[in-house]
Design a protein around this motif. Structure first.
Motif, short mmCIF file in Angstrom:
data_model
loop_
_atom_site.label_atom_id
_atom_site.label_comp_id
_atom_site.label_asym_id
_atom_site.label_seq_id
_atom_site.Cartn_x
_atom_site.Cartn_y
_atom_site.Cartn_z
N LYS A 12 39.66 72.46 46.77
CA LYS A 12 40.10 71.44 47.68
C LYS A 12 39.16 71.25 48.79
CE LYS A 12 44.92 71.33 46.71
NZ LYS A 12 45.06 70.02 46.02
N GLU A 13 38.24 72.18 49.48
CA GLU A 13 37.54 72.12 50.30
C GLU A 13 36.22 71.00 49.85
OE1 GLU A 13 36.56 75.74 52.15
OE2 GLU A 13 38.55 76.12 52.77
N HIS A 14 35.73 71.38 48.58
CA HIS A 14 34.52 71.08 48.35
C HIS A 14 34.45 69.99 47.18
CE1 HIS A 14 32.33 74.42 50.41
NE2 HIS A 14 33.38 75.08 50.08
N GLN A 15 35.74 69.54 46.70
CA GLN A 15 35.66 68.35 45.64
C GLN A 15 35.19 67.19 46.09
OE1 GLN A 15 39.60 68.57 44.05
NE2 GLN A 15 40.65 67.65 45.84
N LEU A 16 34.57 66.45 45.35
CA LEU A 16 33.76 65.04 45.75
C LEU A 16 34.97 63.85 45.66
CD1 LEU A 16 30.59 65.20 43.87
CD2 LEU A 16 30.94 65.70 46.20
N HIS A 17 36.05 64.06 44.79
CA HIS A 17 37.04 63.29 44.65
C HIS A 17 38.67 63.90 44.27
CE1 HIS A 17 36.56 63.27 40.26
NE2 HIS A 17 35.17 63.07 40.36
N GLU A 18 39.67 63.53 44.05
CA GLU A 18 40.89 63.94 43.96
C GLU A 18 41.00 64.96 42.53
OE1 GLU A 18 45.42 62.83 42.87
OE2 GLU A 18 44.13 61.23 44.06
N LYS A 19 40.32 64.67 41.47
CA LYS A 19 40.45 65.37 40.32
C LYS A 19 39.38 66.12 40.01
CE LYS A 19 44.08 62.38 38.51
NZ LYS A 19 44.32 61.80 37.08
N ASP A 20 38.30 66.18 41.00
CA ASP A 20 37.09 67.11 40.71
C ASP A 20 37.18 68.60 40.80
OD1 ASP A 20 34.17 67.70 40.41
OD2 ASP A 20 33.94 67.31 42.75
N THR A 21 36.93 69.10 39.76
CA THR A 21 37.21 70.61 39.90
C THR A 21 35.73 71.05 39.00
OG1 THR A 21 38.24 70.59 37.51
CG2 THR A 21 39.55 70.55 39.29
N GLY A 22 34.81 70.48 38.56
CA GLY A 22 33.53 70.80 37.73
C GLY A 22 32.41 70.46 38.32
N SER A 23 32.30 69.68 39.49
CA SER A 23 30.94 69.16 39.88
C SER A 23 30.32 70.50 40.29
CB SER A 23 31.31 68.30 41.01
OG SER A 23 31.74 68.91 42.05
N ALA A 24 29.03 70.15 40.49
CA ALA A 24 27.97 71.29 40.74
C ALA A 24 28.42 71.96 41.90
CB ALA A 24 26.59 70.90 40.89
#
Length: 88
Positions: A12-24
């Motif tokens: 939650k601290e590092h996600q880019l959008h709500e459903k982001d769980t796999g970005s670099a």
């Protein structure tokens, strides 16, 4: 020990959008958390060779992800390094 709650907090601290769980950025943050926990484990158990091997592979994975970010998104690379307190 890393619990799903701790992992969710990091995501939650590092996600880019709500459903982001796999970005670099998220992957670097989660891997950094795992590295910190395994480092403390290895300080208590210095002869644990299997965990040391896993730690080295995690460090290499994080290094590859940071290299990818440095090439494709230098701005987010600098911000994630600053947030996590990494040296580069």
């Amino acid at each position: 020990m890393r619990t799903p709650h701790k992992k969710e907090k990091i995501i939650k601290e590092h996600q880019l959008h709500e459903k982001d769980t796999g970005s670099a950025e998220v992957q670097v943050a989660v891997t950094t958390g795992r590295i910190k926990e395994l480092s403390t484990h290895l300080k208590k158990h210095p002869k644990d060779r299997h965990s040391r091997r896993g730690l080295l592979s995690m460090v290499n994975q994080r290094r590859k992800l940071l290299s990818y970010l440095e090439i494709n998104s230098p701005k987010s690379h600098k911000s994630i390094i600053k947030k996590l307190g990494l040296k580069k």
